[in-house]
Design an enzyme around this catalytic site. Sequence first.
Site, PDB file in Angstrom:
ATOM      1  N   GLY A  91      -5.933   1.687   2.533  1.00  0.00           N
ATOM      2  CA  GLY A  91      -6.463   1.696   1.172  1.00  0.00           C
ATOM      3  C   GLY A  91      -5.607   0.910   0.201  1.00  0.00           C
ATOM      4  O   GLY A  91      -4.541   0.388   0.535  1.00  0.00           O
ATOM      5  N   GLY A  93      -3.005   0.522  -1.911  1.00  0.00           N
ATOM      6  CA  GLY A  93      -1.790   1.276  -2.157  1.00  0.00           C
ATOM      7  C   GLY A  93      -1.052   0.884  -3.416  1.00  0.00           C
ATOM      8  O   GLY A  93      -0.208   1.635  -3.901  1.00  0.00           O
ATOM      9  N   LYS A 114      -2.942  -6.209  -9.025  1.00  0.00           N
ATOM     10  CA  LYS A 114      -1.969  -5.886  -7.980  1.00  0.00           C
ATOM     11  C   LYS A 114      -0.642  -5.491  -8.622  1.00  0.00           C
ATOM     12  O   LYS A 114      -0.179  -6.133  -9.560  1.00  0.00           O
ATOM     13  CB  LYS A 114      -1.765  -7.101  -7.069  1.00  0.00           C
ATOM     14  CG  LYS A 114      -0.801  -6.873  -5.920  1.00  0.00           C
ATOM     15  CD  LYS A 114      -0.741  -8.104  -5.029  1.00  0.00           C
ATOM     16  CE  LYS A 114       0.228  -7.901  -3.866  1.00  0.00           C
ATOM     17  NZ  LYS A 114       0.266  -9.076  -2.974  1.00  0.00           N
ATOM     18  N   GLY A 127       3.757   1.664  -5.093  1.00  0.00           N
ATOM     19  CA  GLY A 127       2.637   1.155  -5.867  1.00  0.00           C
ATOM     20  C   GLY A 127       2.939  -0.101  -6.664  1.00  0.00           C
ATOM     21  O   GLY A 127       2.112  -0.533  -7.473  1.00  0.00           O
ATOM     22  N   ASP A 253      -7.399  -4.926   8.063  1.00  0.00           N
ATOM     23  CA  ASP A 253      -7.521  -4.550   6.651  1.00  0.00           C
ATOM     24  C   ASP A 253      -7.237  -5.720   5.718  1.00  0.00           C
ATOM     25  O   ASP A 253      -7.426  -5.601   4.502  1.00  0.00           O
ATOM     26  CB  ASP A 253      -6.595  -3.376   6.320  1.00  0.00           C
ATOM     27  CG  ASP A 253      -5.140  -3.675   6.631  1.00  0.00           C
ATOM     28  OD1 ASP A 253      -4.817  -3.787   7.823  1.00  0.00           O
ATOM     29  OD2 ASP A 253      -4.323  -3.789   5.701  1.00  0.00           O
ATOM     30  N   ASN A 254      -6.811  -6.853   6.281  1.00  0.00           N
ATOM     31  CA  ASN A 254      -6.582  -8.060   5.478  1.00  0.00           C
ATOM     32  C   ASN A 254      -7.647  -9.125   5.720  1.00  0.00           C
ATOM     33  O   ASN A 254      -7.490 -10.260   5.276  1.00  0.00           O
ATOM     34  CB  ASN A 254      -5.207  -8.654   5.788  1.00  0.00           C
ATOM     35  CG  ASN A 254      -4.067  -7.755   5.352  1.00  0.00           C
ATOM     36  OD1 ASN A 254      -4.228  -6.946   4.447  1.00  0.00           O
ATOM     37  ND2 ASN A 254      -2.925  -7.882   6.000  1.00  0.00           N
TER      38      ASN A 254
END
EC number: 2.7.7.-
Length: 487
Positions: A91, A93, A114, A127, A253-254
């Site tokens: 997810g 992050g 980001k 984060g 996930d990328n």
Amino acid sequence: MKPRMEYAPEFDNSYARQLSGFYTRLQPTPLKGARLLYHSKPLAQELGLDAHWFTEPKTAVWAGEALLPGMEPLAQVYSGHQFGMWAGQLGDGRGILLGEQRLNDGRYMDWHLKGAGLTPYSRMGDGRAVLRSVIREFLASEALHHLGIPTSRALTIVTSDHPIYREQTERGAMLLRVAESHIRFGHFEHFYYRQQPKQVQQLADYVIARHWPQWVGHQECYRLWFTDVVERTARLMAHWQTVGFAHGVMNTDNMSILGITMDYGPFGFLDDYVPGYICNHSDHQGRYAYDNQPAVALWNLHRLGHALSGLMSADQLQLALEAYEPALMVAYGEQMRAKLGFLERDSQDNDLLTGLLSLMIKEGRDYTRTFRLLSEVEVHSAQSPLRDDFIDRAAFDDWYRRYRSRLQQESIDDDQRQQSMKAANPKYILRNYLAQQAITQAEKDDIQPLQRLHQALQQPFTDQPEFDDLAALPPDWGKHLEISCSS
């Protein structure tokens, strides 16, 4: 005279509205002493944002300190395979999807911040993003865009006085990333492995309606859609291989469902032509080496196909996946022929390409420089601008004789061919050492090297004498740098 009406971006947040349960709503967490460092003027113009959007107090938006009307910030949940192993839930992050801007041409653009602070998906992270990684992503995404490669874009860089702890203490930063979608292969994997087939179908229907509306209602809409995802991914790999780009962390996930480049981390461009180049120093087995990228992309597509197996038969999935290799080879072949100056196909073209690449490997020649110099060849001249770059002159002369003979079969003159070759062979690429020099100065609040490098990368195929130093070969210390995943 009527006062000028201020343009305000319009947001229509279909992801938030239609996909409840696919995200968590939350607000960005500002950095201490945040300030706008740099922004992309060309992208700002595409988004309809004029200069006043990048002056106080508007800069609060780029720093996560304020939201625009219509924004609905959220963090997306997804999962994925990392380095070939199932990693479970991942997810956003450290990123927050602020909203989806509706452009005047009918397209939608995600605004994704980001480094925006902790989310429920941060796991062991803080984060945050550091200035170093934010500048690298900004430059890389803008470089690939101007090279003609599908990619997310970067609008703003925000720096701060906020300390972030990595291998050493660094400056916290934020990046406003823009893309038509941030949906990844891992979104589908997440709900598949949670045994939620209705959510897999809901997400597929959403993506098709949003990005492939021509197939809504078609009896084979899922196969047609997945086939196009396969072919887009194949063409993206051809682009990467052609320009010598190594992504470095091709986890599922990328991988973008739209077939665009995203999630820039330990990427690198080839210096000397080393097919096995590994840009990620955490990739000890070379899984994501430059020459392995097309195979990894296909492996990732198989993982996506597995997650979509409830929507299609095994035969339909196989048929879609079989489209990968032909699409890859056609795109790669066309692009490499363009780099060699061949408009027509000939049976000897592949031998000439592999012969040149073999010479480059043997002698450690620079990939970008070699092809750029090749663009200056005059077909009726026995003198080559490349000859002095090679030690084994006999081997080069043999190759060059065959190459000139092949060029003589083309129907265009030298000037036309040289121009078309220069349009396929960039002079300026984002070498890691150039990015590092820009980062070092930006950390001292000197953005001149960053600005200058960004300007050169906006016209990578055009001779720009004022930027000749940015096209020079890298120093020995700057070759084949391996980059950390830490960001």
